[in-house]
Write an enzyme that holds these catalytic residues in place. Structure first.
Site, PDB file in Angstrom:
ATOM      1  N   SER A 100       0.869  -1.189   0.000  1.00  0.00           N
ATOM      2  CA  SER A 100       0.000   0.000   0.000  1.00  0.00           C
ATOM      3  C   SER A 100       0.900   1.231   0.000  1.00  0.00           C
ATOM      4  O   SER A 100       2.052   1.155   0.445  1.00  0.00           O
ATOM      5  CB  SER A 100      -0.847   0.010   1.273  1.00  0.00           C
ATOM      6  N   TYR A 131      -2.584  -1.232  10.413  1.00  0.00           N
ATOM      7  CA  TYR A 131      -2.430  -1.437   8.961  1.00  0.00           C
ATOM      8  C   TYR A 131      -1.070  -0.902   8.490  1.00  0.00           C
ATOM      9  O   TYR A 131      -0.323  -1.576   7.783  1.00  0.00           O
ATOM     10  CB  TYR A 131      -3.575  -0.712   8.251  1.00  0.00           C
TER      11      TYR A 131
HETATM   12  C1  BGC Z   1      -6.216   1.609   1.875  1.00  0.00           C
HETATM   13  C2  BGC Z   1      -7.405   2.466   1.548  1.00  0.00           C
HETATM   14  C3  BGC Z   1      -7.002   3.920   1.366  1.00  0.00           C
HETATM   15  C4  BGC Z   1      -5.852   4.020   0.386  1.00  0.00           C
HETATM   16  C5  BGC Z   1      -5.355   5.452   0.191  1.00  0.00           C
HETATM   17  C6  BGC Z   1      -5.119   1.828   0.867  1.00  0.00           C
HETATM   18  O1  BGC Z   1      -4.014   1.079   1.224  1.00  0.00           O
HETATM   19  O2  BGC Z   1      -6.588   0.247   1.864  1.00  0.00           O
HETATM   20  O3  BGC Z   1      -8.365   2.348   2.574  1.00  0.00           O
HETATM   21  O4  BGC Z   1      -8.104   4.688   0.896  1.00  0.00           O
HETATM   22  O5  BGC Z   1      -4.786   3.212   0.812  1.00  0.00           O
HETATM   23  O6  BGC Z   1      -5.147   6.107   1.401  1.00  0.00           O
END
Ligand code: BGC
Length: 256
Positions: A144, A157
């Site tokens: 991410s 996360y």
């Molecule tokens: C998350 C999303 C978020 C995006 C941008 C992703 O890794 O799962 O919830 O909107 O990042 O911030």
């Protein structure tokens, strides 16, 4: 183009969202695909059907990557059904929103188990079989933008994705001599079930869209194209890097 003819891919979390897009893409380009899912049998069936419609082959396996036995079963199924496992896409992931000071232990454990512990041991199992068979391979982690960027309210996360970044960097060094590459793909805001609450909250969504220079959310197909590149022969000298796919979101700091 059928770039993955003769290759076998394992895609975790392939019953929905980004994982579904990746499994379909690899499958329609000729890979035999192990379609892993946990909670979405209908989605997994949809993925398998799409792969078969395009002339490919898929095999659905229900495996929870937080359990070691399930992880081994995934890799074993690839080898017993299709004779190999050449490409691993660690895609399954989850996020939970809570203020740092209120995050319960159970929530932290669950997020870490799915996003970091799962990829760690699945990658281990995948690599052991390749090493024993003296074969090369490709690993792509769906990370991410938050492997690098803060995400207030999502400390667990961020912790898991930051860990996935260092796992990838370390393994690039450890697995290079085996001819196995590993890279991260770091999506920004992609329209998938993980974002359900955001997609349903128009003011929040509009505020986010204002921060995305390309002016739209990404799609699973956008991400799948990048993953297919990293799994292809064109990326044979690429290892140890993160590839951001976010419509410019990460670069867009501004003072209003
Ligand atoms: C998350 C999303 C978020 C995006 C941008 C992703 O890794 O799962 O919830 O909107 O990042 O911030």
């Amino acid at each position: 183009m059928r770039r993955f003819e003769g290759k076998v891919a394992i895609v975790t979390g392939a019953g929905s969202g980004i994982g579904q897009g990746i499994a379909k893409r690899l499958g329609c380009e000729g890979a035999k695909v192990i379609v892993d899912y946990v909670g979405s049998p209908d989605g997994a069936k949809e993925t398998e059907d799409a792969i078969e419609k395009s002339g490919g082959e898929g095999k659905i396996v229900q495996a929870d990557i937080t359990r070691i036995n399930d992880v081994e079963c995934l890799v074993d199924t690839a080898w017993s059904q299709f004779g190999s496992a050449d490409i691993l896409v660690n895609n399954a992931g989850m996020e939970k929103k809570s203020d740092f000071w209120d995050t319960p232990e159970s929530e932290y454990d669950q997020v870490m188990a799915v996003n970091l512990r799962g990829p760690f041991f699945l990658t281990q199992s995948f690599v052991r079989r390749l090493r024993d068979a003296k074969k090369t391979g490709r690993i792509i982690n769906i990370s991410s933008v938050h492997e690098d960027m803060a995400f207030p309210g999502f400390a667990s996360y961020c912790t898991s994705k930051g860990g996935l970044r260092m796992l990838m960097r370390d393994l690039a060094v450890e697995l290079g001599p085996l001819g196995i590459t590993i890279n991260n793909v770091a999506p920004g805001a992609i329209a998938t079930p993980i974002n359900k609450s955001l997609l349903e909250d128009k003011p929040k969504l509009d505020a986010l869209l204002k921060n995305i220079p390309l002016g739209r959310l990404g799609t699973p197909e956008d991400v799948a194209g990048l993953v297919a590149f990293l799994a292809s022969d064109d990326a044979s000298y690429v290892t140890g890097s993160t590839f951001v796919i976010d419509g410019g979101l990460m670069r867009n700091y501004r003072e209003q």
